[in-house]
Scaffold this active site. Structure first.
Site, PDB file in Angstrom:
ATOM      1  N   SER A  12       0.852  -1.192   0.000  1.00  0.00           N
ATOM      2  CA  SER A  12       0.000   0.000   0.000  1.00  0.00           C
ATOM      3  C   SER A  12       0.887   1.242   0.000  1.00  0.00           C
ATOM      4  O   SER A  12       1.704   1.392  -0.902  1.00  0.00           O
ATOM      5  CB  SER A  12      -0.934  -0.071   1.214  1.00  0.00           C
ATOM      6  OG  SER A  12      -1.833   0.983   1.212  1.00  0.00           O
ATOM      7  N   HIS A  39      -2.676  -0.757  -3.341  1.00  0.00           N
ATOM      8  CA  HIS A  39      -3.638   0.355  -3.220  1.00  0.00           C
ATOM      9  C   HIS A  39      -2.936   1.617  -3.705  1.00  0.00           C
ATOM     10  O   HIS A  39      -1.984   2.056  -3.082  1.00  0.00           O
ATOM     11  CB  HIS A  39      -4.060   0.617  -1.779  1.00  0.00           C
ATOM     12  CG  HIS A  39      -4.398  -0.620  -0.997  1.00  0.00           C
ATOM     13  ND1 HIS A  39      -4.096  -0.764   0.328  1.00  0.00           N
ATOM     14  CD2 HIS A  39      -5.024  -1.758  -1.351  1.00  0.00           C
ATOM     15  CE1 HIS A  39      -4.519  -1.927   0.753  1.00  0.00           C
ATOM     16  NE2 HIS A  39      -5.086  -2.559  -0.246  1.00  0.00           N
ATOM     17  N   ASP A 132      -4.297  -4.438   6.046  1.00  0.00           N
ATOM     18  CA  ASP A 132      -4.806  -5.299   4.985  1.00  0.00           C
ATOM     19  C   ASP A 132      -3.698  -6.291   4.607  1.00  0.00           C
ATOM     20  O   ASP A 132      -2.531  -5.926   4.531  1.00  0.00           O
ATOM     21  CB  ASP A 132      -5.200  -4.446   3.771  1.00  0.00           C
ATOM     22  CG  ASP A 132      -5.892  -5.263   2.680  1.00  0.00           C
ATOM     23  OD1 ASP A 132      -6.419  -6.342   2.992  1.00  0.00           O
ATOM     24  OD2 ASP A 132      -5.899  -4.795   1.525  1.00  0.00           O
TER      25      ASP A 132
END
Ligand SMILES: C[S@@+](CC[C@H](N)C(=O)[O-])C[C@H]1O[C@@H](n2cnc3c(N)ncnc32)[C@H](O)[C@@H]1O
Lengths: 189, 279
Positions: A12, A39, A132
């Site tokens: 991310s 992401h 995550d």
């Protein structure tokens, strides 16, 4: 001959830079697919694909629903959709609610990839500012897969690798610059 | 075979035999996650216990449908699509004296109201009728109400502007604390009703079908069957709009559609240039 059948990677915040350093080290003859969930917040995944292609010796493509997952190709999850692996090695997408505040979610990719590839899967969790991927990595290890976590001290943001270590643990915890060689070793030997 | 996969198959069989709902042609990975989520929501511990409740509790079915449906949506999701509908599709529709629109898989109605606003601003609303369908009754009830969280409205307002909206998004709702309620005049020509794409038939001659992010949950075979249904419902020259990441390359029925804007998944029935079939 290696028994590895696929690599899944999640990252991310700071992930783009991390990928730009890992991908160049991949062996161009890598006999497995590489599936990336990063992401980025950018609405257009084609820019990310283009960018990563500059740094990668293997072809990079957006993961398309229903398409077969070919070895020797790097796939990137589209923005705004969860990317799932079906057990017959096809991709599917969904727009279910966010998981761990994310869509695409690394947990969703890792969990479905673990179900599909079981012990053949190598999963890599790198820099990021949320947790995550940690539960997904646990699913990977529970299914017999191999978990690589970026050494938190080498990560631009250490929250994600730390969460991974805490929830799942790792088979290898490596500085960024050692990850590509480890993937080559696991999948080529 | 994995024990959990066996349980999923029993779940699918139970839904079929007990309630006539067929999920056997849903994409397996998403279905599995939703069933696992149902186990957590209803705290049944195992899928088999979930199956037990499906078999023995008559009033449990709606909650299972709700859990399998996940009606996640936005107003003007993918603004570029709504801009293209405004610029490229409404001018086609304007040539018809009466316009029938089928919005399949309407979730909580966000796209229905988006479409209604588009039609109002183009001066086409009065001669339009929107059939908004879903197989989730709870979602249809919410769609009828048109009440959404205020925090979503901010993003939707940005979407509206990006989609080329002619006014201010706030002209279309009244706000009360944490909620907004869409202007109910927007649904004077809208009919909401239950329709299951797996089992139900064509019910109108449509000029436009909007079915976004529904077929992504279907297997190739069910996707193909449903595209056939849409083709049969659409008038010649009628328009189909799917979700922006959907892939119809594997569907034989897609050969009946030509691109209006392929990248945005907007197609026209019987247009020139049939799609090549890839295998
Ligand atoms: C993810 S939502 C899509 C909402 C909206 N179209 C969008 O793209 O923002 C999918 C919707 O499809 C509906 N659906 C799923 N299977 C269906 C079926 N067999 N028949 C009718 N609707 C279905 C679900 O209930 C849900 O509301």
């Amino acid at each position: 001959m290696s028994t590895r059948s696929a690599i899944a990677m999640g990252c991310s915040a700071g992930g783009l830079l991390a990928l730009e350093r890992v991908l160049p080290g991949l062996d161009p003859r890598l006999p497995v697919p590489v599936v990336i969930c990063c992401h980025t917040g950018s609405p257009d995944v084609s820019l990310l694909v283009e960018l990563l292609q500059h740094h990668c010796p293997l072809p990079v493509a957006e993961a398309r629903e229903r398409a077969a997952i070919d070895p020797g190709t790097v796939y990137v999850a589209p923005t705004g959709y969860h990317l799932l692996v079906e057990s017959d090695a096809h991709f599917s997408l969904n727009v279910d609610a966010k998981v761990a505040y994310s869509r695409p979610s690394i947990d969703v990719l890792f969990e479905t990839a673990a179900a599909a590839w079981q012990g053949g899967l190598v999963a890599v969790l790198m820099t990021g500012a949320n947790s995550d991927g940690a539960h997904g990595l646990k699913a990977v290890r529970d299914a017999g897969g191999y978990a690589v976590i970026q050494d938190p001290s080498s990560a631009e943001v250490d929250v994600m690798p730390l969460a991974g270590l805490e929830v799942a643990g790792a088979d290898a915890c490596l500085p960024l610059d050692a990850i590509a060689a480890e993937l080559n070793r696991l999948c080529m030997s | 075979m994995d024990v959990e996969d066996i349980e999923i198959q029993l779940f699918v069989r139970a839904m079929q035999l007990r309630h006539g709902h067929d999920f056997s042609e849903y994409a397996p990975a998403s279905l599995k996650r939703r069933v696992q989520q149902l186990v957590r929501t209803h705290d049944t511990g195992t899928i088999i216990e979930l199956v037990n409740r499906i078999l023995h509790e008559d009033d449990f079915l709606p909650r299972v449908i709700e859990g399998l449906s996940v009606p996640v949506s936005e107003m003007f999701r993918d603004p570029a699509v709504f801009r293209a509908l405004r610029d490229k599709v409404l001018p086609v529709l304007a040539s018809y004296p009466e316009i029938n629109i089928w919005q399949a898989g309407c979730a909580h109605g966000q796209e229905v109201y988006s479409l209604a606003i588009l039609l109002e601003e183009a001066g086409l609303y009065e001669r339009s009728r929107i059939y908004a369908t879903d197989f989730n009754d709870a979602a249809l009830a919410m769609a009828t109400e048109g009440i959404y969280a205020t925090r979503d409205a901010r993003e939707w307002s940005r979407n509206y502007i990006e989609a080329g909206g002619a006014h201010s998004f706030s002209d279309y709702y009244s706000a009360r604390y944490d909620f907004i309620k869409l202007d109910q005049r927007l649904r004077r020509n809208v009919t909401f009703f239950n329709h299951n794409l797996v089992t139900d038939e064509v019910f109108c001659e449509a000029h436009l079908i909007l079915c976004r992010n529904v077929l992504i949950y279907f297997s190739n075979a069910l996707q193909d069957r449903t595209l056939g249904l849409f083709r049969d419902s659409l008038v010649r020259g009628g328009v189909l709009c799917l979700g922006t990441r959907e892939n119809i390359d594997f569907s034989p029925a897609a050969a009946g559609f030509a691109d209006i804007d392929g990248a945005l998944r907007i197609y026209q029935v019987g247009g020139s240039g049939a799609r090549p079939l890839r295998k």
